[in-house]
Design a protein around this motif. Structure first.
Motif, PDB file in Angstrom:
ATOM      1  N   PRO A  55       0.834  -1.208   0.000  1.00 42.34           N
ATOM      2  CA  PRO A  55       0.000   0.000   0.000  1.00 42.34           C
ATOM      3  C   PRO A  55       0.866   1.255   0.000  1.00 42.34           C
ATOM      4  N   THR A  56       0.306   2.333  -0.522  1.00 41.22           N
ATOM      5  CA  THR A  56       1.070   3.581  -0.619  1.00 41.22           C
ATOM      6  C   THR A  56       1.312   4.215   0.740  1.00 41.22           C
ATOM      7  N   ASP A  57       0.447   3.950   1.702  1.00 38.67           N
ATOM      8  CA  ASP A  57       0.634   4.500   3.042  1.00 38.67           C
ATOM      9  C   ASP A  57       0.268   3.425   4.054  1.00 38.67           C
ATOM     10  N   LEU A  58       0.956   3.406   5.165  1.00 42.45           N
ATOM     11  CA  LEU A  58       0.692   2.402   6.190  1.00 42.45           C
ATOM     12  C   LEU A  58       1.059   2.985   7.549  1.00 42.45           C
ATOM     13  N   SER A  59       0.506   2.390   8.587  1.00 43.40           N
ATOM     14  CA  SER A  59       0.725   2.864   9.956  1.00 43.40           C
ATOM     15  C   SER A  59       1.732   1.965  10.661  1.00 43.40           C
ATOM     16  N   LEU A  60       2.898   2.516  10.965  1.00 41.88           N
ATOM     17  CA  LEU A  60       3.899   1.767  11.714  1.00 41.88           C
ATOM     18  C   LEU A  60       3.446   1.536  13.147  1.00 41.88           C
ATOM     19  N   ASP A  61       2.754   2.511  13.718  1.00 42.79           N
ATOM     20  CA  ASP A  61       2.276   2.375  15.094  1.00 42.79           C
ATOM     21  C   ASP A  61       1.324   1.193  15.232  1.00 42.79           C
ATOM     22  N   ARG A  62       0.523   0.975  14.205  1.00 40.55           N
ATOM     23  CA  ARG A  62      -0.484  -0.091  14.280  1.00 40.55           C
ATOM     24  C   ARG A  62       0.061  -1.430  13.794  1.00 40.55           C
ATOM     25  N   LEU A  63       0.888  -1.423  12.744  1.00 37.32           N
ATOM     26  CA  LEU A  63       1.314  -2.667  12.108  1.00 37.32           C
ATOM     27  C   LEU A  63       2.608  -3.234  12.670  1.00 37.32           C
ATOM     28  N   VAL A  64       3.511  -2.376  13.128  1.00 36.85           N
ATOM     29  CA  VAL A  64       4.860  -2.833  13.468  1.00 36.85           C
ATOM     30  C   VAL A  64       5.148  -2.794  14.960  1.00 36.85           C
ATOM     31  N   PHE A 105       9.478 -10.603   8.960  1.00 37.77           N
ATOM     32  CA  PHE A 105       8.769  -9.858   7.932  1.00 37.77           C
ATOM     33  C   PHE A 105       7.298  -9.719   8.305  1.00 37.77           C
ATOM     34  N   ILE A 106       6.738  -8.577   7.953  1.00 35.02           N
ATOM     35  CA  ILE A 106       5.352  -8.247   8.271  1.00 35.02           C
ATOM     36  C   ILE A 106       4.633  -7.873   6.986  1.00 35.02           C
ATOM     37  N   ASP A 107       3.432  -8.405   6.809  1.00 35.69           N
ATOM     38  CA  ASP A 107       2.601  -8.056   5.656  1.00 35.69           C
ATOM     39  C   ASP A 107       2.144  -6.605   5.809  1.00 35.69           C
ATOM     40  N   PRO A 108       2.505  -5.714   4.878  1.00 37.13           N
ATOM     41  CA  PRO A 108       2.152  -4.298   5.044  1.00 37.13           C
ATOM     42  C   PRO A 108       0.671  -4.010   4.854  1.00 37.13           C
ATOM     43  N   SER A 109      -0.069  -4.953   4.299  1.00 35.51           N
ATOM     44  CA  SER A 109      -1.509  -4.735   4.107  1.00 35.51           C
ATOM     45  C   SER A 109      -2.310  -5.155   5.331  1.00 35.51           C
ATOM     46  N   SER A 110      -1.967  -6.309   5.905  1.00 34.98           N
ATOM     47  CA  SER A 110      -2.756  -6.834   7.031  1.00 34.98           C
ATOM     48  C   SER A 110      -2.074  -6.665   8.378  1.00 34.98           C
ATOM     49  N   GLY A 111      -0.774  -6.441   8.386  1.00 29.99           N
ATOM     50  CA  GLY A 111      -0.045  -6.393   9.654  1.00 29.99           C
ATOM     51  C   GLY A 111       0.273  -7.773  10.199  1.00 29.99           C
ATOM     52  N   GLU A 112       0.021  -8.816   9.420  1.00 31.72           N
ATOM     53  CA  GLU A 112       0.285 -10.181   9.874  1.00 31.72           C
ATOM     54  C   GLU A 112       1.781 -10.465   9.894  1.00 31.72           C
ATOM     55  N   LEU A 113       2.241 -11.105  10.967  1.00 28.47           N
ATOM     56  CA  LEU A 113       3.633 -11.516  11.058  1.00 28.47           C
ATOM     57  C   LEU A 113       3.821 -12.750  10.176  1.00 28.47           C
TER      58      LEU A 113
END
Length: 505
Positions: A55-64, A105-113
């Motif tokens: 995705p063009t934008d993602l939330s590090l606070d939420r996903l990572v 590695f983390i999926d940038p769309s779902s935040g899944e590890l």
């Protein structure tokens, strides 16, 4: 024009520099050619990372951050590399309790590890091998490659002086002549066609590690204070942890502020002393759209988000980083990337054919005189050429063939892949010492079989056969399979030709 005596001296120097450094240079050029596409090879070796465009934008606070706090809550740092078209995953890297670097590695769309494959892949194994040979004791690998780089420059300059008729030799490839004549023609052709590239890549490789080769320069300018050099050149900021807990400020806010300031995207964030009141966060600027691997970075207070340091690449550092960018080709330009790949392979062919020609001209004479030196150099040549390719294929096969759950036996799966590479490489030298000239045909046949086996194993273990990869836009995986099949075809064709020539002899 240089006299005949001068050219004779350079010819002697050219010959022996190539003989003594040929095996090392072959390893450097082969691995360097591969790491031009190291991230694409990673997609092949790490199947869970075969994702669509991020995705063009993602939330590090939420996903990572939640994953980082769970996996590496006590680590001294987290490194978060943002996804790109070539690497469509978020990479989280941190030292484990033993201080060993671990990456997930983390999926940038779902935040899944994503699953841990237990592999260093190309970026973790082949890339460091290219510049250090994995010999870290007293920087031995760096020094060996520094000597090889200087030797390569010497070979290029002396080769130009020796071969005065470069244009004629460019058009003098005669593959149907004798093996020795065709080998020399190919050596001259590959030396001429990519001469500027070979010179640039060798020179830039030396410039990149100037601090290792010439540490006295830094000591003269910053006597007794190397940290001041790091701060001035690279914007390094450090401070000790306080031992007092504190919440981490928003990484998204820091990333957005850096993006607005630069008018460009960050590519990595590094959090130091996470969870501590003295935590700080480095945000580093991307260099995907420029040749120079800039060292622009903004450093924020980890608790308040306040800006601590805004470092921009200085003019002197920019020169060194420009040569770094020319060497590592991390900018997005697919045409140049393919040219780098072909240029690296041409350098490998040039060195290999030079060694083959030298050993071929001396083999009969040494055998008559009872010398064993030519036999040893023949074996080293086989090991450095076909043996290195076979070891690389063994590395790929081990990646696809080793079970993913070997970690429950307290076995490091990534280390097993690395050991497969080095053990196969060593075995090719033993095989060449035993079999002599016949080792070429045997190892070429093994390369053909191993390359096809790697393609088949990728299909069996992931279901992503070539047609599937093409249809679903997995271009990196499809490209890897195609290159393996082309390598198999080339190796088997060459082995057949060697068999035919041996039968005619």
């Amino acid at each position: 024009m240089p006299g005949s005596g001068f050219r004779a001296s350079l010819s002697w120097l050219h010959t022996w520099a190539g003989v003594l450094l040929g095996g090392l240079l072959l390893a450097v050029f082969w691995s360097g050619s591969l790491v031009v596409f190291d991230r694409e090879i990673d997609r092949w070796m790490l199947p869970s990372t075969r994702l669509g465009p991020p995705p063009t934008d993602l939330s590090l606070d939420r996903l990572v951050v939640p994953h980082a706090q769970q996996l590496a809550g006590t680590a001294v740092r987290w490194s978060i590399t943002l996804p790109t078209q070539r690497t469509p995953v978020i990479q989280l890297e941190y030292p484990d309790v033993a201080g060993v670097s671990t990456r997930r590695f983390i999926d940038p769309s779902s935040g899944e590890l994503l699953p841990d494959h237990g592999s260093w892949a190309a970026t973790g194994f082949l890339f460091p091998f290219h510049y250090s040979l994995h010999l870290r004791w007293r920087d031995l690998g760096y020094w060996l490659l520094g000597i090889a780089g200087m030797g390569m420059l010497l070979l290029l300059v002396s080769g130009v002086v020796i071969h005065r008729k470069l244009i004629r030799e460019f058009f003098s490839f005669r593959p149907h002549k004798s093996t020795q004549r065709a080998t020399l023609d190919l050596h001259n052709l590959t030396g001429v066609v990519a001469l500027p590239f070979h010179f640039l890549i060798s020179l830039s490789g030396l410039i990149i590690f100037f601090a290792i080769y010439f540490p006295t320069v830094i000591e003269r300018i910053y006597p007794g204070n190397p940290a001041a050099f790091s701060t001035a050149a690279f914007g390094t900021y450090t401070r000790q942890a306080s031992g007092e807990p504190a919440a981490l400020a928003s990484l998204d806010t820091m990333r957005d502020r850096a993006r607005d300031t630069w008018g460009d995207e960050p590519y990595m964030l590094r959090v130091w002393h996470p969870g501590d009141a003295q935590a700080y966060v480095e945000v580093r600027r991307t260099f995907a759209h420029q040749v120079t691997m800039n060292v622009d970075r903004m450093t924020f207070d980890g608790s308040s988000g306040a800006l601590l340091l805004d470092h921009r690449t200085g003019p002197i550092a920019a020169i060194q980083r420009f040569f770094s960018g020319l060497h590592f080709v991390q900018f997005e330009h697919w045409t140049l990337r393919w040219l780098y790949f072909l240029g690296g392979l041409s350098g490998w062919v040039m060195i290999a054919t030079g060694l083959l020609f030298w050993t071929g001209t001396r083999r009969a004479r040494h055998q008559r005189q009872g010398h064993s030196g030519a036999h040893l150099l023949d074996a080293i040549c086989v090991c450095s050429c076909s043996g290195l390719i076979l070891a690389t294929l063994g590395f790929f096969i081990a990646n696809r063939a080793l079970p993913t759950d070997v970690g429950r036996f307290e076995i490091d799966r990534a280390a097993l892949e690395g050991w497969a590479f080095f053990l196969i490489w060593a075995s090719t030298l033993v095989h060449a010492l035993i079999r002599g000239a016949a080792a070429w045909r045997g190892q070429l046949l093994a390369i053909g079989a191993a390359a096809l086996a790697a393609v088949l194993l990728n299909w069996l273990t992931t279901g992503d056969h070539l047609l599937f990869s093409v249809q679903h836009g997995l271009h990196a995986v499809a490209g890897m399979d195609l290159m393996l099949m082309m390598l198999a075809l080339l190796a088997l064709t060459t082995a057949r030709r060697l068999n035919r020539r041996a039968a005619d002899a």
